[in-house]
Design an enzyme around this catalytic site. Structure first.
Site, PDB file in Angstrom:
ATOM      1  N   ARG A  93       6.112  44.937  -9.546  1.00  0.00           N
ATOM      2  CA  ARG A  93       7.275  45.432  -8.605  1.00  0.00           C
ATOM      3  C   ARG A  93       8.431  45.786  -9.518  1.00  0.00           C
ATOM      4  NH1 ARG A  93       7.207  40.352  -4.084  1.00  0.00           N
ATOM      5  NH2 ARG A  93       5.394  41.232  -3.309  1.00  0.00           N
ATOM      6  N   GLN A 210      13.720  69.347   1.606  1.00  0.00           N
ATOM      7  CA  GLN A 210      14.759  69.811   2.485  1.00  0.00           C
ATOM      8  C   GLN A 210      15.436  71.063   1.844  1.00  0.00           C
ATOM      9  OE1 GLN A 210      14.339  69.200   5.765  1.00  0.00           O
ATOM     10  NE2 GLN A 210      16.100  70.437   6.400  1.00  0.00           N
ATOM     11  N   HIS A 212      14.465  72.720  -0.473  1.00  0.00           N
ATOM     12  CA  HIS A 212      13.330  74.037  -0.793  1.00  0.00           C
ATOM     13  C   HIS A 212      13.406  74.800   0.223  1.00  0.00           C
ATOM     14  CE1 HIS A 212      12.624  71.579  -4.638  1.00  0.00           C
ATOM     15  NE2 HIS A 212      12.199  72.443  -4.949  1.00  0.00           N
ATOM     16  N   GLU A 237       2.027  46.890  -3.972  1.00  0.00           N
ATOM     17  CA  GLU A 237       2.800  45.810  -4.603  1.00  0.00           C
ATOM     18  C   GLU A 237       3.384  44.979  -3.681  1.00  0.00           C
ATOM     19  OE1 GLU A 237       1.292  44.573  -6.892  1.00  0.00           O
ATOM     20  OE2 GLU A 237       0.395  46.484  -8.009  1.00  0.00           O
TER      21      GLU A 237
HETATM   22  C1  LIG Z   1      -3.095  53.683  -3.364  1.00  0.00           C
HETATM   23  C2  LIG Z   1      -3.100  52.116  -3.425  1.00  0.00           C
HETATM   24  C3  LIG Z   1      -3.423  51.479  -4.417  1.00  0.00           C
HETATM   25  C4  LIG Z   1      -3.590  50.089  -4.537  1.00  0.00           C
HETATM   26  N1  LIG Z   1      -3.739  49.072  -5.490  1.00  0.00           N
HETATM   27  C5  LIG Z   1      -4.067  47.982  -5.324  1.00  0.00           C
HETATM   28  C6  LIG Z   1      -4.594  46.995  -6.353  1.00  0.00           C
HETATM   29  O1  LIG Z   1      -4.581  47.861  -7.611  1.00  0.00           O
HETATM   30  N2  LIG Z   1      -4.620  45.801  -6.247  1.00  0.00           N
HETATM   31  C7  LIG Z   1      -4.629  45.464  -4.932  1.00  0.00           C
HETATM   32  O2  LIG Z   1      -4.849  44.105  -5.162  1.00  0.00           O
HETATM   33  N3  LIG Z   1      -4.072  45.774  -4.199  1.00  0.00           N
HETATM   34  C8  LIG Z   1      -3.757  47.313  -4.120  1.00  0.00           C
HETATM   35  N4  LIG Z   1      -3.425  48.137  -2.865  1.00  0.00           N
HETATM   36  C9  LIG Z   1      -3.255  47.305  -1.743  1.00  0.00           C
HETATM   37  C10 LIG Z   1      -1.804  47.060  -1.499  1.00  0.00           C
HETATM   38  O3  LIG Z   1      -1.002  46.229  -2.178  1.00  0.00           O
HETATM   39  C11 LIG Z   1      -1.584  46.841  -0.041  1.00  0.00           C
HETATM   40  O4  LIG Z   1      -2.140  47.971   0.784  1.00  0.00           O
HETATM   41  C12 LIG Z   1      -0.017  46.816   0.418  1.00  0.00           C
HETATM   42  O5  LIG Z   1       0.534  45.249  -0.279  1.00  0.00           O
HETATM   43  C13 LIG Z   1      -0.070  46.303   1.995  1.00  0.00           C
HETATM   44  O6  LIG Z   1      -1.016  45.419   2.309  1.00  0.00           O
HETATM   45  P1  LIG Z   1      -1.823  45.774   3.637  1.00  0.00           P
HETATM   46  O7  LIG Z   1      -2.212  47.124   3.236  1.00  0.00           O
HETATM   47  O8  LIG Z   1      -3.074  44.955   3.630  1.00  0.00           O
HETATM   48  O9  LIG Z   1      -0.866  46.089   4.825  1.00  0.00           O
HETATM   49  P2  LIG Z   1      -0.525  45.000   5.985  1.00  0.00           P
HETATM   50  O10 LIG Z   1      -0.205  43.802   5.372  1.00  0.00           O
HETATM   51  O11 LIG Z   1      -1.462  45.054   7.046  1.00  0.00           O
HETATM   52  O12 LIG Z   1       0.797  45.612   6.525  1.00  0.00           O
HETATM   53  C14 LIG Z   1       0.729  46.579   7.624  1.00  0.00           C
HETATM   54  C15 LIG Z   1       2.050  46.441   8.133  1.00  0.00           C
HETATM   55  O13 LIG Z   1       2.390  45.088   8.623  1.00  0.00           O
HETATM   56  C16 LIG Z   1       3.844  44.833   7.883  1.00  0.00           C
HETATM   57  N5  LIG Z   1       3.693  43.481   7.587  1.00  0.00           N
HETATM   58  C17 LIG Z   1       2.712  42.802   7.250  1.00  0.00           C
HETATM   59  N6  LIG Z   1       3.104  41.450   6.746  1.00  0.00           N
HETATM   60  C18 LIG Z   1       4.243  41.223   7.158  1.00  0.00           C
HETATM   61  C19 LIG Z   1       5.217  40.217   7.196  1.00  0.00           C
HETATM   62  N7  LIG Z   1       5.044  38.853   6.905  1.00  0.00           N
HETATM   63  N8  LIG Z   1       6.531  40.586   7.439  1.00  0.00           N
HETATM   64  C20 LIG Z   1       6.913  41.571   7.824  1.00  0.00           C
HETATM   65  N9  LIG Z   1       5.875  42.655   8.081  1.00  0.00           N
HETATM   66  C21 LIG Z   1       4.567  42.615   7.671  1.00  0.00           C
HETATM   67  C22 LIG Z   1       3.865  45.645   6.592  1.00  0.00           C
HETATM   68  O14 LIG Z   1       5.206  45.605   6.092  1.00  0.00           O
HETATM   69  C23 LIG Z   1       3.356  46.854   6.920  1.00  0.00           C
HETATM   70  O15 LIG Z   1       4.342  47.706   7.652  1.00  0.00           O
HETATM   71  C24 LIG Z   1      -3.318  49.310  -3.280  1.00  0.00           C
HETATM   72  C25 LIG Z   1      -3.090  50.099  -2.012  1.00  0.00           C
HETATM   73  C26 LIG Z   1      -2.835  51.521  -1.896  1.00  0.00           C
HETATM   74  C27 LIG Z   1      -2.634  52.198  -0.559  1.00  0.00           C
END
Ligand SMILES: Cc1cc2nc3c(=O)[nH]c(=O)nc-3n(C[C@H](O)[C@H](O)[C@H](O)COP(=O)(O)OP(=O)(O)OC[C@H]3O[C@@H](n4cnc5c(N)ncnc54)[C@H](O)[C@@H]3O)c2cc1C
Length: 366
Positions: A93, A210, A212, A237
Protein backbone atom coordinates in the site's frame (compact mmCIF):
# COMPACT_ATOMS: atom_id res chain seq x y z
CA UNK A 1 -0.29 -29.60 -1.68
CA UNK A 2 -2.09 -26.57 -3.06
CA UNK A 3 -5.21 -26.90 -5.16
CA UNK A 4 -7.47 -24.23 -6.61
CA UNK A 5 -7.54 -21.11 -8.76
CA UNK A 6 -6.07 -17.64 -8.11
CA UNK A 7 -7.19 -14.73 -10.26
CA UNK A 8 -5.56 -11.38 -10.89
CA UNK A 9 -2.02 -12.32 -9.90
CA UNK A 10 0.61 -9.81 -10.99
CA UNK A 11 3.67 -11.54 -12.48
CA UNK A 12 1.99 -14.86 -11.73
CA UNK A 13 4.63 -16.72 -13.71
CA UNK A 14 7.42 -15.80 -11.28
CA UNK A 15 9.99 -18.38 -10.15
CA UNK A 16 8.92 -18.13 -6.52
CA UNK A 17 5.36 -17.43 -5.35
CA UNK A 18 4.02 -16.62 -1.93
CA UNK A 19 0.52 -18.11 -1.81
CA UNK A 20 -2.19 -17.45 0.73
CA UNK A 21 -4.34 -20.58 0.96
CA UNK A 22 -6.95 -22.13 3.19
CA UNK A 23 -5.17 -24.67 5.35
CA UNK A 24 -7.87 -25.37 7.93
CA UNK A 25 -10.66 -27.49 6.53
CA UNK A 26 -14.20 -26.37 7.33
CA UNK A 27 -13.20 -22.78 8.12
CA UNK A 28 -14.44 -19.71 6.26
CA UNK A 29 -12.74 -16.93 8.19
CA UNK A 30 -9.34 -15.23 8.08
CA UNK A 31 -7.93 -17.54 10.75
CA UNK A 32 -8.24 -20.54 8.44
CA UNK A 33 -5.63 -19.16 6.03
CA UNK A 34 -1.89 -19.83 6.01
CA UNK A 35 0.98 -18.60 3.88
CA UNK A 36 2.96 -20.96 1.61
CA UNK A 37 5.93 -20.65 -0.68
CA UNK A 38 5.79 -22.35 -4.07
CA UNK A 39 8.69 -22.96 -6.45
CA UNK A 40 7.93 -22.84 -10.18
CA UNK A 41 10.46 -25.65 -10.72
CA UNK A 42 7.75 -28.10 -9.55
CA UNK A 43 5.83 -27.23 -12.70
CA UNK A 44 2.39 -27.89 -11.18
CA UNK A 45 0.90 -24.41 -11.53
CA UNK A 46 -0.56 -23.44 -14.88
CA UNK A 47 -1.05 -19.89 -16.12
CA UNK A 48 -4.51 -20.42 -17.59
CA UNK A 49 -5.01 -16.88 -18.81
CA UNK A 50 -3.34 -13.48 -19.06
CA UNK A 51 -5.93 -10.76 -18.52
CA UNK A 52 -6.75 -8.05 -21.08
CA UNK A 53 -6.78 -4.84 -19.09
CA UNK A 54 -7.72 -1.17 -19.24
CA UNK A 55 -4.28 -0.04 -18.06
CA UNK A 56 -0.87 -1.18 -16.75
CA UNK A 57 -0.72 -3.36 -19.82
CA UNK A 58 3.02 -3.89 -19.40
CA UNK A 59 2.34 -5.79 -16.18
CA UNK A 60 1.06 -9.34 -16.78
CA UNK A 61 -1.97 -10.22 -14.64
CA UNK A 62 -2.43 -13.98 -14.52
CA UNK A 63 -5.03 -16.56 -13.65
CA UNK A 64 -3.27 -19.47 -11.98
CA UNK A 65 -4.47 -23.04 -11.56
CA UNK A 66 -2.84 -25.03 -8.77
CA UNK A 67 -3.07 -28.82 -9.11
CA UNK A 68 -1.48 -30.76 -6.25
CA UNK A 69 1.26 -28.11 -6.15
CA UNK A 70 3.87 -28.91 -3.48
CA UNK A 71 4.41 -25.92 -1.21
CA UNK A 72 6.07 -25.17 2.10
CA UNK A 73 4.40 -23.46 5.01
CA UNK A 74 5.82 -20.01 5.82
CA UNK A 75 5.89 -19.11 9.51
CA UNK A 76 2.99 -20.14 11.74
CA UNK A 77 -0.18 -21.83 10.56
CA UNK A 78 -3.37 -19.72 10.57
CA UNK A 79 -1.32 -16.51 10.63
CA UNK A 80 -1.23 -16.23 6.83
CA UNK A 81 -3.65 -13.37 6.40
CA UNK A 82 -3.78 -11.71 9.75
CA UNK A 83 -0.03 -11.47 10.25
CA UNK A 84 2.04 -12.06 7.10
CA UNK A 85 -0.20 -10.88 4.28
CA UNK A 86 -1.37 -7.85 6.26
CA UNK A 87 2.27 -6.92 6.74
CA UNK A 88 3.09 -7.52 3.04
CA UNK A 89 -0.01 -5.57 2.05
CA UNK A 90 0.97 -2.58 4.18
CA UNK A 91 4.29 -2.48 2.31
CA UNK A 92 2.44 -2.75 -1.00
CA UNK A 93 0.00 0.00 0.00
CA UNK A 94 2.92 2.30 0.68
CA UNK A 95 4.20 1.27 -2.75
CA UNK A 96 0.89 2.15 -4.42
CA UNK A 97 1.04 5.50 -2.61
CA UNK A 98 4.44 6.11 -4.23
CA UNK A 99 3.15 4.85 -7.59
CA UNK A 100 0.26 7.30 -7.32
CA UNK A 101 2.66 10.18 -6.62
CA UNK A 102 4.67 9.18 -9.70
CA UNK A 103 1.58 9.05 -11.89
CA UNK A 104 0.39 12.37 -10.50
CA UNK A 105 3.74 13.97 -11.28
CA UNK A 106 3.68 12.60 -14.83
CA UNK A 107 0.08 13.72 -15.42
CA UNK A 108 0.85 17.18 -14.04
CA UNK A 109 3.96 17.62 -16.21
CA UNK A 110 2.04 16.61 -19.33
CA UNK A 111 -0.67 19.15 -18.52
CA UNK A 112 1.83 21.99 -17.91
CA UNK A 113 3.61 21.18 -21.15
CA UNK A 114 0.44 21.08 -23.19
CA UNK A 115 -1.05 24.21 -21.59
CA UNK A 116 2.10 26.15 -22.48
CA UNK A 117 2.06 24.97 -26.09
CA UNK A 118 -1.61 25.05 -27.08
CA UNK A 119 -2.94 28.39 -28.35
CA UNK A 120 -6.64 29.33 -28.51
CA UNK A 121 -8.14 32.76 -29.24
CA UNK A 122 -4.63 34.18 -29.61
CA UNK A 123 -3.42 33.06 -26.18
CA UNK A 124 -1.68 30.00 -24.81
CA UNK A 125 -4.35 28.19 -22.82
CA UNK A 126 -2.34 28.41 -19.57
CA UNK A 127 -3.45 32.06 -19.43
CA UNK A 128 -7.15 31.20 -19.04
CA UNK A 129 -8.21 31.22 -15.36
CA UNK A 130 -10.15 27.97 -15.82
CA UNK A 131 -6.96 26.28 -17.02
CA UNK A 132 -4.46 27.78 -14.57
CA UNK A 133 -6.78 27.01 -11.66
CA UNK A 134 -6.93 23.36 -12.76
CA UNK A 135 -3.15 23.27 -13.10
CA UNK A 136 -2.61 24.82 -9.69
CA UNK A 137 -5.10 22.44 -8.07
CA UNK A 138 -3.19 19.58 -9.64
CA UNK A 139 0.11 20.87 -8.28
CA UNK A 140 -1.40 21.30 -4.81
CA UNK A 141 -2.76 17.74 -4.80
CA UNK A 142 0.58 16.47 -6.07
CA UNK A 143 2.51 18.22 -3.30
CA UNK A 144 -0.10 17.08 -0.77
CA UNK A 145 0.35 13.49 -1.92
CA UNK A 146 4.12 13.72 -1.74
CA UNK A 147 4.03 15.25 1.74
CA UNK A 148 1.76 12.45 2.99
CA UNK A 149 3.94 9.82 1.31
CA UNK A 150 7.11 11.08 3.02
CA UNK A 151 5.44 11.37 6.42
CA UNK A 152 3.97 7.85 6.18
CA UNK A 153 7.33 6.48 5.00
CA UNK A 154 8.99 8.11 8.01
CA UNK A 155 6.58 6.38 10.40
CA UNK A 156 7.08 3.04 8.65
CA UNK A 157 10.90 3.48 8.63
CA UNK A 158 11.13 4.19 12.35
CA UNK A 159 8.80 1.32 13.20
CA UNK A 160 10.71 -1.10 10.94
CA UNK A 161 14.08 0.03 12.33
CA UNK A 162 12.87 -0.82 15.85
CA UNK A 163 11.52 -4.20 14.73
CA UNK A 164 14.92 -5.08 13.21
CA UNK A 165 16.64 -3.92 16.37
CA UNK A 166 14.23 -6.01 18.45
CA UNK A 167 15.31 -9.13 16.55
CA UNK A 168 18.92 -8.43 17.57
CA UNK A 169 18.53 -7.39 21.21
CA UNK A 170 15.92 -6.69 23.87
CA UNK A 171 14.59 -3.17 23.53
CA UNK A 172 14.58 -0.74 26.45
CA UNK A 173 11.14 0.27 27.73
CA UNK A 174 11.36 3.70 26.08
CA UNK A 175 12.31 2.09 22.80
CA UNK A 176 9.43 -0.39 23.04
CA UNK A 177 7.00 2.44 23.72
CA UNK A 178 8.31 4.43 20.79
CA UNK A 179 8.12 1.40 18.52
CA UNK A 180 4.47 0.88 19.48
CA UNK A 181 3.70 4.53 18.86
CA UNK A 182 5.26 4.43 15.39
CA UNK A 183 3.50 1.17 14.61
CA UNK A 184 0.15 2.79 15.49
CA UNK A 185 1.00 5.74 13.25
CA UNK A 186 2.20 3.52 10.38
CA UNK A 187 -0.97 1.40 10.63
CA UNK A 188 -3.26 4.44 10.49
CA UNK A 189 -1.33 6.50 7.94
CA UNK A 190 -0.68 3.71 5.41
CA UNK A 191 -4.35 3.19 4.38
CA UNK A 192 -4.92 6.95 4.58
CA UNK A 193 -2.01 7.49 2.19
CA UNK A 194 -3.16 4.77 -0.18
CA UNK A 195 -6.69 6.11 -0.35
CA UNK A 196 -5.87 9.80 -0.70
CA UNK A 197 -2.96 9.59 -3.12
CA UNK A 198 -4.69 7.08 -5.40
CA UNK A 199 -7.88 9.14 -5.53
CA UNK A 200 -5.84 12.32 -6.15
CA UNK A 201 -3.84 10.68 -8.90
CA UNK A 202 -7.07 9.77 -10.70
CA UNK A 203 -8.37 13.33 -10.29
CA UNK A 204 -5.07 14.75 -11.54
CA UNK A 205 -5.01 12.40 -14.55
CA UNK A 206 -8.63 13.35 -15.29
CA UNK A 207 -7.87 17.07 -15.18
CA UNK A 208 -4.67 16.66 -17.18
CA UNK A 209 -6.61 14.87 -19.92
CA UNK A 210 -9.21 17.65 -19.77
CA UNK A 211 -6.50 20.26 -20.30
CA UNK A 212 -5.47 18.37 -23.44
CA UNK A 213 -9.02 18.80 -24.80
CA UNK A 214 -9.86 16.50 -27.72
CA UNK A 215 -6.19 15.65 -28.20
CA UNK A 216 -6.23 14.03 -24.75
CA UNK A 217 -8.81 11.53 -25.94
CA UNK A 218 -6.49 10.35 -28.70
CA UNK A 219 -3.72 7.79 -28.40
CA UNK A 220 -1.21 10.43 -29.57
CA UNK A 221 -0.32 11.91 -26.16
CA UNK A 222 1.09 10.16 -23.07
CA UNK A 223 -1.83 11.37 -20.92
CA UNK A 224 -4.15 8.80 -22.49
CA UNK A 225 -1.99 5.99 -21.06
CA UNK A 226 -1.39 7.75 -17.74
CA UNK A 227 -5.17 8.17 -17.34
CA UNK A 228 -5.73 4.44 -17.90
CA UNK A 229 -2.77 3.41 -15.73
CA UNK A 230 -3.95 5.61 -12.86
CA UNK A 231 -7.28 3.79 -12.63
CA UNK A 232 -5.90 0.67 -10.96
CA UNK A 233 -4.41 2.52 -7.99
CA UNK A 234 -7.74 2.91 -6.17
CA UNK A 235 -8.45 -0.79 -6.69
CA UNK A 236 -5.51 -3.13 -6.14
CA UNK A 237 -3.92 -3.81 -2.77
CA UNK A 238 -7.38 -3.07 -1.41
CA UNK A 239 -9.93 -0.65 -2.85
CA UNK A 240 -10.39 2.85 -1.44
CA UNK A 241 -13.42 1.55 0.46
CA UNK A 242 -11.23 -1.07 2.13
CA UNK A 243 -8.61 1.57 2.99
CA UNK A 244 -11.38 3.43 4.80
CA UNK A 245 -12.22 0.25 6.73
CA UNK A 246 -8.57 0.17 7.89
CA UNK A 247 -8.12 3.92 8.42
CA UNK A 248 -11.33 4.45 10.40
CA UNK A 249 -9.61 2.79 13.38
CA UNK A 250 -7.18 5.72 13.37
CA UNK A 251 -10.22 8.00 13.63
CA UNK A 252 -12.09 6.18 16.39
CA UNK A 253 -9.01 5.38 18.50
CA UNK A 254 -7.70 8.94 18.32
CA UNK A 255 -4.43 8.22 16.45
CA UNK A 256 -5.07 10.96 13.89
CA UNK A 257 -6.30 13.40 16.51
CA UNK A 258 -3.18 12.91 18.68
CA UNK A 259 -1.00 13.46 15.67
CA UNK A 260 -2.90 16.61 14.68
CA UNK A 261 -2.40 17.90 18.22
CA UNK A 262 1.32 17.19 17.99
CA UNK A 263 1.51 19.04 14.64
CA UNK A 264 -0.41 21.99 16.07
CA UNK A 265 2.40 22.64 18.59
CA UNK A 266 5.04 23.09 15.90
CA UNK A 267 5.85 26.79 15.73
CA UNK A 268 5.19 28.57 12.45
CA UNK A 269 6.27 31.98 11.11
CA UNK A 270 3.91 34.87 12.09
CA UNK A 271 2.83 35.36 8.45
CA UNK A 272 1.35 31.83 8.42
CA UNK A 273 -0.08 31.75 11.89
CA UNK A 274 -3.58 32.20 10.38
CA UNK A 275 -3.17 28.83 8.65
CA UNK A 276 -2.23 27.11 11.89
CA UNK A 277 -5.31 28.67 13.55
CA UNK A 278 -7.51 27.46 10.72
CA UNK A 279 -6.16 23.95 11.15
CA UNK A 280 -6.71 24.04 14.90
CA UNK A 281 -10.35 25.04 14.31
CA UNK A 282 -10.71 22.29 11.73
CA UNK A 283 -9.36 19.88 14.34
CA UNK A 284 -12.03 20.99 16.80
CA UNK A 285 -14.75 20.55 14.18
CA UNK A 286 -13.35 17.10 13.34
CA UNK A 287 -13.32 16.09 17.00
CA UNK A 288 -16.94 17.13 17.62
CA UNK A 289 -18.07 15.44 14.38
CA UNK A 290 -16.44 12.15 15.40
CA UNK A 291 -17.94 12.40 18.88
CA UNK A 292 -21.42 12.93 17.40
CA UNK A 293 -21.08 9.90 15.10
CA UNK A 294 -19.70 7.63 17.83
CA UNK A 295 -22.44 8.76 20.23
CA UNK A 296 -25.13 7.26 17.96
CA UNK A 297 -23.62 3.94 19.00
CA UNK A 298 -24.43 2.08 15.79
CA UNK A 299 -21.74 0.29 13.76
CA UNK A 300 -23.52 0.75 10.42
CA UNK A 301 -23.85 4.47 11.09
CA UNK A 302 -20.11 4.74 11.76
CA UNK A 303 -19.35 2.70 8.61
CA UNK A 304 -21.67 4.92 6.57
CA UNK A 305 -19.87 8.11 7.56
CA UNK A 306 -16.42 6.50 7.75
CA UNK A 307 -15.10 7.85 4.47
CA UNK A 308 -16.21 11.38 5.31
CA UNK A 309 -14.45 11.20 8.68
CA UNK A 310 -11.26 9.69 7.23
CA UNK A 311 -11.18 12.38 4.55
CA UNK A 312 -11.65 15.08 7.18
CA UNK A 313 -8.68 13.64 9.09
CA UNK A 314 -6.63 13.47 5.89
CA UNK A 315 -7.37 17.09 5.03
CA UNK A 316 -6.17 18.32 8.42
CA UNK A 317 -3.08 16.11 8.49
CA UNK A 318 -2.05 17.17 4.98
CA UNK A 319 -2.77 20.81 5.81
CA UNK A 320 -0.23 20.66 8.65
CA UNK A 321 2.32 18.81 6.51
CA UNK A 322 2.16 21.44 3.76
CA UNK A 323 2.30 24.23 6.32
CA UNK A 324 5.43 22.74 7.87
CA UNK A 325 6.93 22.10 4.43
CA UNK A 326 6.48 25.81 3.70
CA UNK A 327 9.02 26.56 6.47
CA UNK A 328 11.59 24.44 4.64
CA UNK A 329 10.74 25.61 1.15
CA UNK A 330 8.81 28.79 0.31
CA UNK A 331 7.45 27.12 -2.85
CA UNK A 332 5.08 25.20 -0.60
CA UNK A 333 3.44 28.31 0.86
CA UNK A 334 0.92 28.92 -1.96
CA UNK A 335 0.07 25.22 -1.89
CA UNK A 336 -0.46 25.34 1.88
CA UNK A 337 -2.70 28.43 1.51
CA UNK A 338 -4.79 26.87 -1.25
CA UNK A 339 -4.98 23.41 0.27
CA UNK A 340 -5.98 24.55 3.75
CA UNK A 341 -8.68 26.95 2.53
CA UNK A 342 -10.22 24.30 0.27
CA UNK A 343 -9.86 21.63 2.95
CA UNK A 344 -11.64 23.88 5.44
CA UNK A 345 -14.60 24.27 3.06
CA UNK A 346 -14.65 20.53 2.30
CA UNK A 347 -14.53 19.59 5.97
CA UNK A 348 -17.30 22.06 6.76
CA UNK A 349 -19.48 20.44 4.10
CA UNK A 350 -18.88 16.99 5.60
CA UNK A 351 -19.45 18.20 9.14
CA UNK A 352 -22.74 19.87 8.19
CA UNK A 353 -23.90 16.81 6.28
CA UNK A 354 -23.15 14.55 9.26
CA UNK A 355 -24.70 16.97 11.77
CA UNK A 356 -27.98 16.96 9.80
CA UNK A 357 -27.98 13.20 9.34
CA UNK A 358 -30.00 10.90 11.58
CA UNK A 359 -29.78 7.14 11.91
CA UNK A 360 -33.14 6.72 10.20
CA UNK A 361 -31.80 8.59 7.11
CA UNK A 362 -29.79 5.49 6.25
CA UNK A 363 -33.11 4.11 4.99
CA UNK A 364 -33.03 6.52 2.01
CA UNK A 365 -29.96 4.72 0.71
CA UNK A 366 -31.30 1.18 0.79
C1 LIG B 1 -4.40 -5.51 -12.41
C2 LIG B 1 -4.61 -6.23 -11.12
C3 LIG B 1 -3.52 -6.83 -10.48
C4 LIG B 1 -3.71 -7.53 -9.29
N1 LIG B 1 -2.64 -8.16 -8.71
C5 LIG B 1 -2.86 -8.95 -7.63
C6 LIG B 1 -1.80 -9.75 -7.07
O1 LIG B 1 -0.67 -9.75 -7.56
N2 LIG B 1 -2.06 -10.54 -6.02
C7 LIG B 1 -3.30 -10.59 -5.45
O2 LIG B 1 -3.49 -11.32 -4.48
N3 LIG B 1 -4.31 -9.83 -5.93
C8 LIG B 1 -4.12 -9.03 -7.02
N4 LIG B 1 -5.17 -8.30 -7.55
C9 LIG B 1 -6.47 -8.39 -6.88
C10 LIG B 1 -6.85 -7.07 -6.22
O3 LIG B 1 -6.12 -6.88 -5.05
C11 LIG B 1 -8.35 -7.09 -5.98
O4 LIG B 1 -8.98 -7.08 -7.26
C12 LIG B 1 -8.80 -5.89 -5.16
O5 LIG B 1 -8.28 -5.96 -3.86
C13 LIG B 1 -10.33 -5.80 -5.08
O6 LIG B 1 -10.88 -7.03 -4.72
P1 LIG B 1 -12.02 -7.67 -5.63
O7 LIG B 1 -11.59 -7.57 -7.05
O8 LIG B 1 -12.31 -9.02 -5.08
O9 LIG B 1 -13.25 -6.70 -5.46
P2 LIG B 1 -14.44 -6.88 -4.43
O10 LIG B 1 -13.90 -7.16 -3.07
O11 LIG B 1 -15.45 -7.82 -4.99
O12 LIG B 1 -15.04 -5.42 -4.43
C14 LIG B 1 -16.10 -4.96 -5.27
C15 LIG B 1 -16.63 -3.64 -4.72
O13 LIG B 1 -17.16 -3.82 -3.41
C16 LIG B 1 -16.53 -2.97 -2.49
N5 LIG B 1 -16.34 -3.68 -1.21
C17 LIG B 1 -15.95 -4.97 -1.04
N6 LIG B 1 -15.83 -5.25 0.27
C18 LIG B 1 -16.16 -4.15 0.94
C19 LIG B 1 -16.25 -3.80 2.32
N7 LIG B 1 -15.94 -4.65 3.30
N8 LIG B 1 -16.61 -2.54 2.65
C20 LIG B 1 -16.91 -1.63 1.68
N9 LIG B 1 -16.86 -1.91 0.37
C21 LIG B 1 -16.48 -3.14 0.00
C22 LIG B 1 -15.16 -2.64 -3.12
O14 LIG B 1 -14.66 -1.40 -2.64
C23 LIG B 1 -15.53 -2.57 -4.60
O15 LIG B 1 -16.04 -1.30 -4.89
C24 LIG B 1 -4.99 -7.60 -8.71
C25 LIG B 1 -6.07 -6.98 -9.36
C26 LIG B 1 -5.90 -6.32 -10.53
C27 LIG B 1 -7.10 -5.69 -11.20
Amino acid sequence: MLNGVKRFITNGDADISLVLARSEEGTTDARGLSLFVYDKAYNTVKVRRIEHKLGIIGSPTCELVFTNAPAELVGDRKMGLIKYVMSLMNGARLGVGAQSVGLSEAAYREAVKYANERTQFGKTIINFPAVYEMLTDMRVKLQASRALLYETSRFVDVYKAYSHLASERKLEKEERDEMKEFQRLADAFTPLLKMITSEYCNQIAYDSLQIHGGAGFMKDFPIERIYRDARITTIYEGTSQLQVVAAIKGVTTGVFLNQMNAYSHVEVAPDREHLRRMLIEMGEEYQSTIAAVVQVNDTEYVDFHARRMVEMAGNIVIGYLLLHDSARNEDYLPSAEIFIRKAKAQNRERAVYIADFELKDLGHFK
